[in-house]
Design an enzyme around this catalytic site. Structure first.
Site, PDB file in Angstrom:
ATOM      1  N   GLU A  78       0.808  -1.221   0.000  1.00 45.13           N
ATOM      2  CA  GLU A  78       0.000   0.000   0.000  1.00 45.13           C
ATOM      3  C   GLU A  78       0.844   1.276   0.000  1.00 45.13           C
ATOM      4  O   GLU A  78       0.342   2.357  -0.294  1.00 45.13           O
ATOM      5  CB  GLU A  78      -0.917   0.010   1.225  1.00 45.13           C
ATOM      6  CG  GLU A  78      -2.019  -1.038   1.210  1.00 45.13           C
ATOM      7  CD  GLU A  78      -3.117  -0.747   0.205  1.00 45.13           C
ATOM      8  OE1 GLU A  78      -3.093   0.341  -0.408  1.00 45.13           O
ATOM      9  OE2 GLU A  78      -3.995  -1.602   0.031  1.00 45.13           O
ATOM     10  N   GLU A 110       7.297 -21.719   8.139  1.00 45.76           N
ATOM     11  CA  GLU A 110       7.452 -20.870   9.319  1.00 45.76           C
ATOM     12  C   GLU A 110       8.336 -21.501  10.396  1.00 45.76           C
ATOM     13  O   GLU A 110       8.754 -20.845  11.339  1.00 45.76           O
ATOM     14  CB  GLU A 110       6.097 -20.527   9.921  1.00 45.76           C
ATOM     15  CG  GLU A 110       5.367 -21.691  10.567  1.00 45.76           C
ATOM     16  CD  GLU A 110       4.045 -21.229  11.178  1.00 45.76           C
ATOM     17  OE1 GLU A 110       3.952 -21.262  12.413  1.00 45.76           O
ATOM     18  OE2 GLU A 110       3.136 -20.840  10.428  1.00 45.76           O
TER      19      GLU A 110
END
Length: 301
Positions: free
Chosen positions: A85, A116
């Site tokens: 963004e 992860e």
């Protein structure tokens, strides 16, 4: 013998929702809304630590470094979202704010099993982007113990980069691996262990705060206007026009002419209109003012 790890706050059961499956839809939504209401208050407690994170981000970007978000699962996806963004909102180079997600781009839409759990992968992903001592790494892990994030933070510290740990668990393990520790205590989730809920909401709020405050301090904002917005579609062209008009109190035609002369750059158009100067002079004033509109329009002499 395997050592048992303490259960993180994000994995504990919420006593208010032990009968979630027996609730009506309205009851489910009410309890979710009631629980969400406390998220902003939990974030408020951490504002002093978030302030330190912003200071590090400003220092990194001011010195030519990058703001790098790194996480797994929901936490990583939120970092990627905030990074994505920044270019359209603040006109940043896409390479300035980077989001790294365990498992790579494919993990944005589908879980990549085991990614992860690897500290080596966390360190390797930072090596892959050529991390330097000028950068800031923000490791994001709701549970506060994700190996991928710990590996990344450790690698960043070895290089000399600044580090921030963002978790949703008090006394989080990742906090000990960073220069600044942001711990948001939201309490247990409505759905036990589902950190896309309150944990995700609080992480989104913190990332909003870090990126927005950083960009304000870098001159990307005038008043409360996003003056470096990139007008890349019709909606953003109209927004740029509104921004110029709001900042200068000029009419629509004047705003459009100024934007056209400034190649769509609202910040330059604003300086040109407010100072009644041509585009090139407006650019020179902005450069002299380190990109801050307020400084560029300050009376000379």
């Amino acid at each position: 013998m395997t050592t048992a790890h303490p259960t993180p706050a994000t994995e504990t059961a919420n006593p208010l929702t032990v009968a979630l499956d027996a609730m009506s839809v309205s009851e489910i939504l009410r309890v979710m809304n009631d629980e969400d209401a406390g998220v902003a208050a939990a974030v408020s407690v951490a504002v002093p630590h978030i302030t330190r994170a912003v200071d590090l981000a400003v220092a990194a970007l001011s010195s030519g470094g990058r703001l790098v978000y790194q996480g797994a699962g929901t936490s990583g996806r939120l970092g990627v979202l905030d990074a994505a963004e920044c270019p359209p909102t603040f006109g940043t180079d896409p390479a300035q704010v980077v989001g790294l997600l365990a498992g790579g781009p494919d993990a944005m839409f589908r879980a990549v099993e085991g990614a992860e759990d690897s500290r080596e992968l966390g360190a390797g992903d930072l090596h892959g982007i050529g991390l330097t001592s000028r950068d800031l790494v923000v490791g994001i892990a709701a549970s506060g113990r994700t190996p991928y994030v710990i590996g990344g933070l450790d690698r960043a510290r070895e290089i000399g980069a600044a580090t921030v740990a963002l978790s949703c668990s008090p006394n989080a393990e990742i906090s000990a691996h960073a220069d600044v520790a942001i711990e948001i205590d939201n309490g247990p989730e409505v759905l036990t262990g589902s950190t896309r809920l309150k944990a995700g909401t609080s992480q989104k709020l913190v990332l909003n705060m870090i990126s927005t405050a950083t960009m304000v301090r870098l001159g990307k904002v005038y008043g409360n206007l996003m003056v470096d917005v990139r007008p890349s579609n019709e909606k953003l062209v109209a927004r740029a026009e509104r921004i110029v008009r709001a900042a200068t109190d000029c009419d629509l035609e004047t705003a459009r002419r100024a934007l056209a002369a400034a190649d769509g750059h609202a910040k330059t158009a604003i300086v040109a209109v407010l100072c009644d100067i041509d585009t090139e002079t407006a650019r020179e004033r902005l450069s002299a003012g380190a990109g801050f509109v307020r400084e560029a329009v300050r009376p000379r002499g």
